[in-house]
Design a protein around this motif. Structure first.
Motif, PDB file in Angstrom:
ATOM      1  N   GLN A 196      11.149   0.585  -0.152  1.00 38.83           N
ATOM      2  CA  GLN A 196      12.277   1.273  -0.779  1.00 38.83           C
ATOM      3  C   GLN A 196      11.903   2.731  -1.015  1.00 38.83           C
ATOM      4  O   GLN A 196      11.019   3.025  -1.817  1.00 38.83           O
ATOM      5  CB  GLN A 196      12.641   0.642  -2.114  1.00 38.83           C
ATOM      6  N   PRO A 197      12.567   3.667  -0.310  1.00 37.46           N
ATOM      7  CA  PRO A 197      12.312   5.074  -0.611  1.00 37.46           C
ATOM      8  C   PRO A 197      12.848   5.409  -1.999  1.00 37.46           C
ATOM      9  O   PRO A 197      13.956   5.010  -2.350  1.00 37.46           O
ATOM     10  CB  PRO A 197      13.082   5.812   0.484  1.00 37.46           C
ATOM     11  N   VAL A 198      12.034   6.122  -2.783  1.00 40.37           N
ATOM     12  CA  VAL A 198      12.411   6.459  -4.155  1.00 40.37           C
ATOM     13  C   VAL A 198      12.741   7.945  -4.282  1.00 40.37           C
ATOM     14  O   VAL A 198      13.757   8.316  -4.850  1.00 40.37           O
ATOM     15  CB  VAL A 198      11.287   6.073  -5.144  1.00 40.37           C
ATOM     16  N   SER A 199      11.856   8.787  -3.747  1.00 35.76           N
ATOM     17  CA  SER A 199      12.096  10.228  -3.840  1.00 35.76           C
ATOM     18  C   SER A 199      11.326  10.949  -2.745  1.00 35.76           C
ATOM     19  O   SER A 199      10.417  10.387  -2.129  1.00 35.76           O
ATOM     20  CB  SER A 199      11.670  10.762  -5.213  1.00 35.76           C
ATOM     21  N   GLY A 200      11.709  12.200  -2.516  1.00 32.46           N
ATOM     22  CA  GLY A 200      11.025  13.026  -1.532  1.00 32.46           C
ATOM     23  C   GLY A 200      11.434  12.697  -0.105  1.00 32.46           C
ATOM     24  O   GLY A 200      12.211  11.768   0.142  1.00 32.46           O
ATOM     25  N   VAL A 204       7.777   9.350  -2.487  1.00 26.41           N
ATOM     26  CA  VAL A 204       7.393   8.135  -3.193  1.00 26.41           C
ATOM     27  C   VAL A 204       8.166   6.994  -2.545  1.00 26.41           C
ATOM     28  O   VAL A 204       9.396   7.057  -2.423  1.00 26.41           O
ATOM     29  CB  VAL A 204       7.725   8.224  -4.699  1.00 26.41           C
ATOM     30  N   VAL A 205       7.435   5.985  -2.104  1.00 23.90           N
ATOM     31  CA  VAL A 205       8.035   4.816  -1.465  1.00 23.90           C
ATOM     32  C   VAL A 205       7.465   3.582  -2.145  1.00 23.90           C
ATOM     33  O   VAL A 205       6.251   3.376  -2.155  1.00 23.90           O
ATOM     34  CB  VAL A 205       7.724   4.774   0.049  1.00 23.90           C
ATOM     35  N   ARG A 206       8.330   2.782  -2.750  1.00 27.62           N
ATOM     36  CA  ARG A 206       7.885   1.505  -3.328  1.00 27.62           C
ATOM     37  C   ARG A 206       7.744   0.502  -2.202  1.00 27.62           C
ATOM     38  O   ARG A 206       8.523   0.510  -1.250  1.00 27.62           O
ATOM     39  CB  ARG A 206       8.904   0.972  -4.331  1.00 27.62           C
ATOM     40  N   GLY A 207       6.766  -0.364  -2.333  1.00 29.94           N
ATOM     41  CA  GLY A 207       6.573  -1.385  -1.316  1.00 29.94           C
ATOM     42  C   GLY A 207       6.103  -2.691  -1.914  1.00 29.94           C
ATOM     43  O   GLY A 207       5.429  -2.709  -2.939  1.00 29.94           O
ATOM     44  N   ALA A 208       6.465  -3.786  -1.258  1.00 30.82           N
ATOM     45  CA  ALA A 208       6.011  -5.112  -1.668  1.00 30.82           C
ATOM     46  C   ALA A 208       5.762  -5.924  -0.406  1.00 30.82           C
ATOM     47  O   ALA A 208       6.510  -5.813   0.573  1.00 30.82           O
ATOM     48  CB  ALA A 208       7.052  -5.792  -2.547  1.00 30.82           C
ATOM     49  N   PRO A 266       0.792  -1.229   0.000  1.00 33.96           N
ATOM     50  CA  PRO A 266       0.000   0.000   0.000  1.00 33.96           C
ATOM     51  C   PRO A 266       0.825   1.281   0.000  1.00 33.96           C
ATOM     52  O   PRO A 266       0.280   2.361  -0.245  1.00 33.96           O
ATOM     53  CB  PRO A 266      -0.817  -0.116   1.289  1.00 33.96           C
ATOM     54  N   SER A 267       2.123   1.193   0.248  1.00 33.33           N
ATOM     55  CA  SER A 267       2.956   2.401   0.346  1.00 33.33           C
ATOM     56  C   SER A 267       2.878   3.272  -0.895  1.00 33.33           C
ATOM     57  O   SER A 267       2.889   4.498  -0.810  1.00 33.33           O
ATOM     58  CB  SER A 267       4.410   2.028   0.602  1.00 33.33           C
ATOM     59  N   GLU A 268       2.807   2.642  -2.061  1.00 30.59           N
ATOM     60  CA  GLU A 268       2.792   3.409  -3.304  1.00 30.59           C
ATOM     61  C   GLU A 268       1.482   4.161  -3.500  1.00 30.59           C
ATOM     62  O   GLU A 268       1.403   5.072  -4.320  1.00 30.59           O
ATOM     63  CB  GLU A 268       3.084   2.490  -4.484  1.00 30.59           C
ATOM     64  N   THR A 269       0.437   3.786  -2.760  1.00 35.53           N
ATOM     65  CA  THR A 269      -0.858   4.453  -2.916  1.00 35.53           C
ATOM     66  C   THR A 269      -1.121   5.467  -1.811  1.00 35.53           C
ATOM     67  O   THR A 269      -2.217   6.008  -1.725  1.00 35.53           O
ATOM     68  CB  THR A 269      -1.999   3.417  -2.940  1.00 35.53           C
ATOM     69  N   ALA A 270      -0.129   5.697  -0.963  1.00 35.51           N
ATOM     70  CA  ALA A 270      -0.312   6.651   0.138  1.00 35.51           C
ATOM     71  C   ALA A 270      -0.492   8.059  -0.402  1.00 35.51           C
ATOM     72  O   ALA A 270       0.182   8.468  -1.346  1.00 35.51           O
ATOM     73  CB  ALA A 270       0.874   6.598   1.098  1.00 35.51           C
ATOM     74  N   SER A 271      -1.409   8.789   0.214  1.00 37.81           N
ATOM     75  CA  SER A 271      -1.622  10.185  -0.152  1.00 37.81           C
ATOM     76  C   SER A 271      -1.719  10.992   1.136  1.00 37.81           C
ATOM     77  O   SER A 271      -1.756  10.429   2.230  1.00 37.81           O
ATOM     78  CB  SER A 271      -2.888  10.339  -0.989  1.00 37.81           C
ATOM     79  N   ASP A 272      -1.773  12.285   0.985  1.00 42.64           N
ATOM     80  CA  ASP A 272      -1.837  13.157   2.167  1.00 42.64           C
ATOM     81  C   ASP A 272      -0.730  12.808   3.156  1.00 42.64           C
ATOM     82  O   ASP A 272      -0.916  12.885   4.366  1.00 42.64           O
ATOM     83  CB  ASP A 272      -3.199  13.078   2.862  1.00 42.64           C
ATOM     84  N   SER A 323      10.895  11.165   3.371  1.00 43.36           N
ATOM     85  CA  SER A 323      10.138  10.083   4.001  1.00 43.36           C
ATOM     86  C   SER A 323      10.934   9.557   5.186  1.00 43.36           C
ATOM     87  O   SER A 323      12.157   9.697   5.238  1.00 43.36           O
ATOM     88  CB  SER A 323       9.859   8.943   3.013  1.00 43.36           C
ATOM     89  N   VAL A 324      10.241   8.952   6.118  1.00 42.74           N
ATOM     90  CA  VAL A 324      10.923   8.315   7.239  1.00 42.74           C
ATOM     91  C   VAL A 324      11.786   7.175   6.716  1.00 42.74           C
ATOM     92  O   VAL A 324      12.893   6.936   7.208  1.00 42.74           O
ATOM     93  CB  VAL A 324       9.907   7.835   8.293  1.00 42.74           C
ATOM     94  N   GLN A 325      11.305   6.482   5.689  1.00 44.63           N
ATOM     95  CA  GLN A 325      12.083   5.380   5.124  1.00 44.63           C
ATOM     96  C   GLN A 325      13.429   5.884   4.603  1.00 44.63           C
ATOM     97  O   GLN A 325      14.466   5.267   4.857  1.00 44.63           O
ATOM     98  CB  GLN A 325      11.287   4.689   4.001  1.00 44.63           C
ATOM     99  N   ALA A 326      13.434   7.014   3.876  1.00 42.02           N
ATOM    100  CA  ALA A 326      14.695   7.573   3.365  1.00 42.02           C
ATOM    101  C   ALA A 326      15.586   8.029   4.509  1.00 42.02           C
ATOM    102  O   ALA A 326      16.806   7.819   4.491  1.00 42.02           O
ATOM    103  CB  ALA A 326      14.405   8.742   2.420  1.00 42.02           C
ATOM    104  N   GLU A 327      14.972   8.623   5.510  1.00 41.68           N
ATOM    105  CA  GLU A 327      15.718   9.116   6.672  1.00 41.68           C
ATOM    106  C   GLU A 327      16.447   7.978   7.391  1.00 41.68           C
ATOM    107  O   GLU A 327      17.641   8.062   7.667  1.00 41.68           O
ATOM    108  CB  GLU A 327      14.718   9.792   7.613  1.00 41.68           C
ATOM    109  N   VAL A 328      15.735   6.904   7.674  1.00 39.64           N
ATOM    110  CA  VAL A 328      16.369   5.821   8.431  1.00 39.64           C
ATOM    111  C   VAL A 328      17.328   5.012   7.574  1.00 39.64           C
ATOM    112  O   VAL A 328      18.341   4.524   8.078  1.00 39.64           O
ATOM    113  CB  VAL A 328      15.332   4.905   9.127  1.00 39.64           C
ATOM    114  N   LEU A 329      17.048   4.900   6.282  1.00 40.08           N
ATOM    115  CA  LEU A 329      17.981   4.200   5.401  1.00 40.08           C
ATOM    116  C   LEU A 329      19.300   4.956   5.342  1.00 40.08           C
ATOM    117  O   LEU A 329      20.379   4.358   5.418  1.00 40.08           O
ATOM    118  CB  LEU A 329      17.374   4.047   4.006  1.00 40.08           C
TER     119      LEU A 329
END
Length: 144
Positions: free
Chosen positions: A69-73, A52-56, A35-41, A75-81
């Protein structure tokens, strides 16, 4: 607040396709789009984010494994990675009242570090519980 409805463990990765192939060698799969790729707001640290965060996801018995996987922008995912590399990021539990949980967690000293809505009408919030063990606790409210 109880956490007896835990259903998911999230792991932040550098390359989603490589991670899926890695787990496939262990017999885990097939993965489906998360669902990460469909997140809004999306808001990160209270600020609107165009992340943008890809998820599986794949089901492992009663627990879902989500690779992120953080892709752009921002995000907490990019921050912790960036700060810690690949690792278990969060444990997620269902809730019936995300607003009440958010107030209770804030009172306990665990602010929201990321939140958003999903296209199916669900909502989520990541709470900053990283001080011990580096793990974020997440709540997911299903659509009403």
């Amino acid at each position: 607040m109880n956490w007896d409805r835990i259903y998911q463990i999230g792991v932040v990765v550098t390359d989603l396709d490589e991670a899926i192939a890695h787990y496939a060698k262990a017999g885990i799969g097939p993965f489906h789009e998360g669902p990460s790729e469909t997140a809004s707001d999306r808001r990160v640290h209270g600020v609107p984010s165009d992340a943008v965060v890809r998820g599986a996801c794949v089901q492992l018995g009663p627990i879902e494994l989500e690779l992120l996987q953080p892709v752009s922008g921002d995000s907490v995912q990019a921050e912790v990675l960036r700060d810690r590399g690949e690792h278990a990021l969060h444990v997620c539990a269902y809730t019936d009242d995300l607003d009440a949980d958010t107030a209770e967690m804030a009172e306990a000293g665990f602010p929201v570090v990321s939140e958003g809505s999903l296209t199916d009408g669900g909502r989520f919030a990541y709470f900053d519980t990283r001080a011990v063990g580096g793990l974020i606790l997440e709540r997911h409210e299903l659509p009403r």
